[in-house]
Design a protein around this motif. Sequence first.
Motif, PDB file in Angstrom:
ATOM      1  N   PRO A  32      23.477  -4.803   3.934  1.00  0.00           N
ATOM      2  CA  PRO A  32      24.413  -5.444   3.001  1.00  0.00           C
ATOM      3  C   PRO A  32      24.637  -6.919   3.297  1.00  0.00           C
ATOM      4  CG  PRO A  32      25.286  -3.353   3.796  1.00  0.00           C
ATOM      5  CD  PRO A  32      24.081  -3.665   4.633  1.00  0.00           C
ATOM      6  N   THR A  33      24.677  -7.268   4.597  1.00  0.00           N
ATOM      7  CA  THR A  33      24.982  -8.644   4.982  1.00  0.00           C
ATOM      8  C   THR A  33      24.092  -9.073   6.144  1.00  0.00           C
ATOM      9  OG1 THR A  33      27.304  -8.323   4.345  1.00  0.00           O
ATOM     10  CG2 THR A  33      26.792 -10.250   5.694  1.00  0.00           C
ATOM     11  N   VAL A  34      23.607 -10.305   6.053  1.00  0.00           N
ATOM     12  CA  VAL A  34      22.828 -10.916   7.136  1.00  0.00           C
ATOM     13  C   VAL A  34      23.376 -12.325   7.361  1.00  0.00           C
ATOM     14  CG1 VAL A  34      20.555 -11.757   7.842  1.00  0.00           C
ATOM     15  CG2 VAL A  34      20.752  -9.591   6.616  1.00  0.00           C
ATOM     16  N   THR A  35      23.500 -12.721   8.635  1.00  0.00           N
ATOM     17  CA  THR A  35      24.005 -14.053   8.969  1.00  0.00           C
ATOM     18  C   THR A  35      22.880 -14.909   9.529  1.00  0.00           C
ATOM     19  OG1 THR A  35      26.221 -13.186   9.459  1.00  0.00           O
ATOM     20  CG2 THR A  35      25.674 -15.368  10.327  1.00  0.00           C
ATOM     21  N   GLY A  36      22.724 -16.090   8.969  1.00  0.00           N
ATOM     22  CA  GLY A  36      21.719 -17.040   9.447  1.00  0.00           C
ATOM     23  C   GLY A  36      22.371 -18.265  10.057  1.00  0.00           C
ATOM     24  N   ILE A  37      21.748 -18.820  11.092  1.00  0.00           N
ATOM     25  CA  ILE A  37      22.246 -20.019  11.768  1.00  0.00           C
ATOM     26  C   ILE A  37      21.482 -21.230  11.252  1.00  0.00           C
ATOM     27  CG2 ILE A  37      22.695 -21.118  13.983  1.00  0.00           C
ATOM     28  CD1 ILE A  37      24.209 -18.494  13.528  1.00  0.00           C
ATOM     29  N   GLN A  40      17.733 -22.472  12.043  1.00  0.00           N
ATOM     30  CA  GLN A  40      16.927 -21.379  12.587  1.00  0.00           C
ATOM     31  C   GLN A  40      16.344 -20.533  11.458  1.00  0.00           C
ATOM     32  OE1 GLN A  40      19.067 -19.126  15.559  1.00  0.00           O
ATOM     33  NE2 GLN A  40      19.902 -20.960  16.554  1.00  0.00           N
ATOM     34  N   ASP A  41      15.457 -19.582  11.824  1.00  0.00           N
ATOM     35  CA  ASP A  41      14.868 -18.659  10.855  1.00  0.00           C
ATOM     36  C   ASP A  41      15.697 -17.385  10.783  1.00  0.00           C
ATOM     37  OD1 ASP A  41      12.917 -20.577  10.789  1.00  0.00           O
ATOM     38  OD2 ASP A  41      11.437 -19.413  11.908  1.00  0.00           O
ATOM     39  N   VAL A  42      15.667 -16.750   9.608  1.00  0.00           N
ATOM     40  CA  VAL A  42      16.380 -15.487   9.425  1.00  0.00           C
ATOM     41  C   VAL A  42      15.486 -14.539   8.636  1.00  0.00           C
ATOM     42  CG1 VAL A  42      17.520 -16.204   7.269  1.00  0.00           C
ATOM     43  CG2 VAL A  42      18.553 -14.436   8.698  1.00  0.00           C
TER      44      VAL A  42
END
Length: 306
Positions: A32-37, A40-42
């Motif tokens: 449902p949710t992904v956090t990217g910095i 950086q790569d996600v």
Amino acid sequence: MELREQLSICLFCAILLAAIPISENFEVISSPTVTGIVGQDVVLPCQISTGTQPDNMEVQWKKIIQAAIETVYEYKARTGQDGPGEKYQGRTVLLKDGFTSGNVSLKLKNVRPADEGTYSCIVKSNEWSADAATELKIAAVASVSIDVLGPQGQGIDLACRSTGWFPKPEVRWVINNGSDLQPVTKMEQDHELLFSILSNVTILGQETGEISCVIQNNLLKTEKKSVILLSGDIFPHVSPWLAAFWVLFTLNLLVIGACAFWIYTVKQKESTKKKSEEEALFIQGNVFLFLKLSLICLYLVLTSLL
């Protein structure tokens, strides 16, 4: 005969059903949710429930932007189409090494705040299609510094600076006893939507010790801080001689005013009573002598202060 006809019909139906291909039913599973910095790569996850690659598989990754849909990546085994959308050239990679196990995840490189949003993974076969959505959230933190700007009244003015935060952070000033100060904080976003922070606070003499500027990213539950140690010696102090000067200066003004009023009264009496010229000169001489002594005292006080 009827039994034989019925058996013939059943056999014909069985052969007909065997000739019809069974549709490939599957589901698409994602997070449902992904956090990217930022920077950086996600990886945006997407998995076919059957764990296999459907025949003539098509994979579409799209970003949902309010009422519009933006193509991120498209793959079509039948036509050989394979590539990113116009705005994602050089920034997306479909992880094809996982195709055999039904993994059709997408890698998004060098993420930025503008990438935040909802992404849809759509998988199609000859006779079936399914999709799943993932919300990508973007976060960024940066270093924090404190500058001493100088005296401000009876205190010291400090500035806390930092650049490169996302989303909008929280700023706190904390003294060594754990209580918070009340700063004046200004935040601005640059062309990449990253936040820069400038926070000012005035520290008074009773607030000596460790002073911390704390900036927190609530999405990552992470904070960065800078600490400065202030001693009472650096704060502005009021000299007792300065207070004495203002007291003497005020008294001199009062005395001079009283003398001026006295001179005026004497002259008025001279005009009415017609006193002798010698008495008037004597009075004026005493007044001027008193004024000279007052000015000499004032000069000595100023000299001692300097």
